[in-house]
Design a protein around this motif. Structure first.
Motif, PDB file in Angstrom:
ATOM      1  N   ALA A 109       0.816  -1.221   0.000  1.00 54.62           N
ATOM      2  CA  ALA A 109       0.000   0.000   0.000  1.00 54.62           C
ATOM      3  C   ALA A 109       0.848   1.269   0.000  1.00 54.62           C
ATOM      4  CB  ALA A 109      -0.928   0.006   1.213  1.00 54.62           C
ATOM      5  N   SER A 120      -1.030   0.517  -5.107  1.00 55.43           N
ATOM      6  CA  SER A 120      -1.240   1.188  -3.820  1.00 55.43           C
ATOM      7  C   SER A 120      -2.693   1.592  -3.642  1.00 55.43           C
ATOM      8  CB  SER A 120      -0.330   2.422  -3.729  1.00 55.43           C
ATOM      9  OG  SER A 120       1.027   2.069  -3.834  1.00 55.43           O
ATOM     10  N   GLN A 124      -5.149   0.007  -0.720  1.00 60.28           N
ATOM     11  CA  GLN A 124      -5.720   0.946   0.240  1.00 60.28           C
ATOM     12  C   GLN A 124      -7.242   0.946   0.187  1.00 60.28           C
ATOM     13  OE1 GLN A 124      -3.958   4.790  -0.394  1.00 60.28           O
ATOM     14  NE2 GLN A 124      -1.890   4.096   0.079  1.00 60.28           N
ATOM     15  N   SER A 128      -9.701  -0.302   3.156  1.00 63.98           N
ATOM     16  CA  SER A 128     -10.613   0.717   3.674  1.00 63.98           C
ATOM     17  C   SER A 128     -12.018   0.144   3.806  1.00 63.98           C
ATOM     18  CB  SER A 128     -10.630   1.940   2.752  1.00 63.98           C
ATOM     19  OG  SER A 128      -9.378   2.582   2.761  1.00 63.98           O
ATOM     20  N   THR A 166      -2.532  -2.226   7.966  1.00 67.21           N
ATOM     21  CA  THR A 166      -2.149  -1.915   6.586  1.00 67.21           C
ATOM     22  C   THR A 166      -2.080  -0.416   6.368  1.00 67.21           C
ATOM     23  OG1 THR A 166      -3.129  -3.974   5.754  1.00 67.21           O
ATOM     24  CG2 THR A 166      -2.800  -2.200   4.162  1.00 67.21           C
ATOM     25  N   LYS A 167      -3.082   0.288   6.836  1.00 66.11           N
ATOM     26  CA  LYS A 167      -3.078   1.752   6.686  1.00 66.11           C
ATOM     27  C   LYS A 167      -2.000   2.400   7.552  1.00 66.11           C
ATOM     28  CE  LYS A 167      -5.889   5.884   7.309  1.00 66.11           C
ATOM     29  NZ  LYS A 167      -7.196   6.449   7.738  1.00 66.11           N
ATOM     30  N   ALA A 170       1.578   1.533   6.315  1.00 70.13           N
ATOM     31  CA  ALA A 170       1.844   2.218   5.040  1.00 70.13           C
ATOM     32  C   ALA A 170       2.203   3.677   5.285  1.00 70.13           C
ATOM     33  CB  ALA A 170       0.632   2.108   4.119  1.00 70.13           C
ATOM     34  N   GLN A 171       1.503   4.325   6.207  1.00 68.83           N
ATOM     35  CA  GLN A 171       1.832   5.713   6.531  1.00 68.83           C
ATOM     36  C   GLN A 171       3.222   5.817   7.157  1.00 68.83           C
ATOM     37  OE1 GLN A 171      -1.390   6.990   9.047  1.00 68.83           O
ATOM     38  NE2 GLN A 171      -2.761   7.421   7.328  1.00 68.83           N
TER      39      GLN A 171
END
Length: 275
Positions: A109, A120, A124, A128, A166-167, A170-171
């Motif tokens: 992601a 990506s 994402q 989500s 995952t979010k 990834a950030q």
């Protein structure tokens, strides 16, 4: 004449200057957002038609309930401790499985790892959707698929926790300076090696912080999910309250508070070691 002018200039300099408090470039969307929230809150109150007199009349009962919970009954302490251990195991297993999956899908992601924008966006968007569905819904679906027991709790928690990781991961990966990655790529290193040798170690402290926060959430959610048949101490609390066995419920709730506090303090110490 020049002396008078100089005195005026000096007087103006001595005069206290006003600090402008009005921001000329303020975001006009913020007042709109706040007024919208206020409108929705008032509309919700009118729509729900809450019986306020009934609520205020039952307030004294809250003190009575907590008084009864404070009269501990340790006759079922073996069952409580066993169920509490089940809850901790469910929270830990779901965290470990989700952490591994979150690192993998977070790598896909992140826009700065493989630099494939379509990949990506797809990853994402997919997670989500998974994250938008509450954890109890996933656990109930797993209860239908896997039956009653801790397996459904672990599987249901893994879905939502993996989407969360995952979010978050990834950030964390995207916060790594681009110059560092470009310098490694110029040496001919593959993107996978760049990820494991540079991106992942640099984001490790953030990953530990995310895992600590999520373990607290998973533990609290396990307590709730036990009430719907996923096993754990939540089932003991639910059945005790339904049977007006407040002493047993009070012991279980107190132990949940103690374990949650210990988890929070443990990860504070771990995070300090990584900083």
């Amino acid at each position: 004449m020049s002396e008078i002018v100089m005195n005026d200039v000096f007087a103006k300099q001595q005069r206290p200057q006003k600090i402008p408090v009005k921001c000329k470039d303020r975001n006009k969307a913020i007042p709109v957002f706040l007024w919208s929230v206020l409108f929705l809150a008032l509309a919700s109150l009118f729509y729900l038609d809450i019986n306020w007199p009934k609520i205020f009349s039952r307030i004294p009962d809250i003190g009575t309930i907590f008084w009864n919970l404070g009269h501990y009954d340790f006759s079922k302490i073996d069952l409580i401790l066993t169920s509490l251990l089940d809850t901790i195991c469910i929270a830990v297993l779901s965290l470990l499985y989700s952490m591994v999956l979150g690192i993998f899908f977070g790598m896909l992601a992140a826009r700065n790892v493989f630099k494939i924008n379509a990949l990506s966006v797809f990853v994402q968007s997919f997670f989500s959707f998974l994250r938008a569905v509450p954890t109890p819904i996933w656990v109930l679906l797993m209860l239908v698929c896997l039956g009653m027991g801790p397996e459904a709790g672990v599987a249901g928690l893994c879905v939502h926790t993996t989407a969360f990781f995952t979010k978050s991961f990834a950030q964390s990966f995207e916060s790594i300076p681009e110059e560092t990655l470009e310098a490694l790529e110029t040496t001919g290193t593959t993107r996978v090696n760049v990820f494991f040798n540079a991106v992942l170690p640099a984001a490790l402290s953030q990953i530990v912080a995310w895992c600590g926060m999520r373990l607290e959430v998973n533990f609290s959610e396990c307590t709730i999910l036990g009430m719907v048949g996923a096993g754990g101490v939540g089932f003991v609390i639910s059945t005790s309250l339904q049977g007006y066995d407040y002493g047993t419920a009070g012991v279980a709730i107190t132990l949940v508070f103690i374990v949650a506090y210990c988890i929070e303090r443990m990860f504070v110490r771990i995070k300090k070691r990584f900083n």
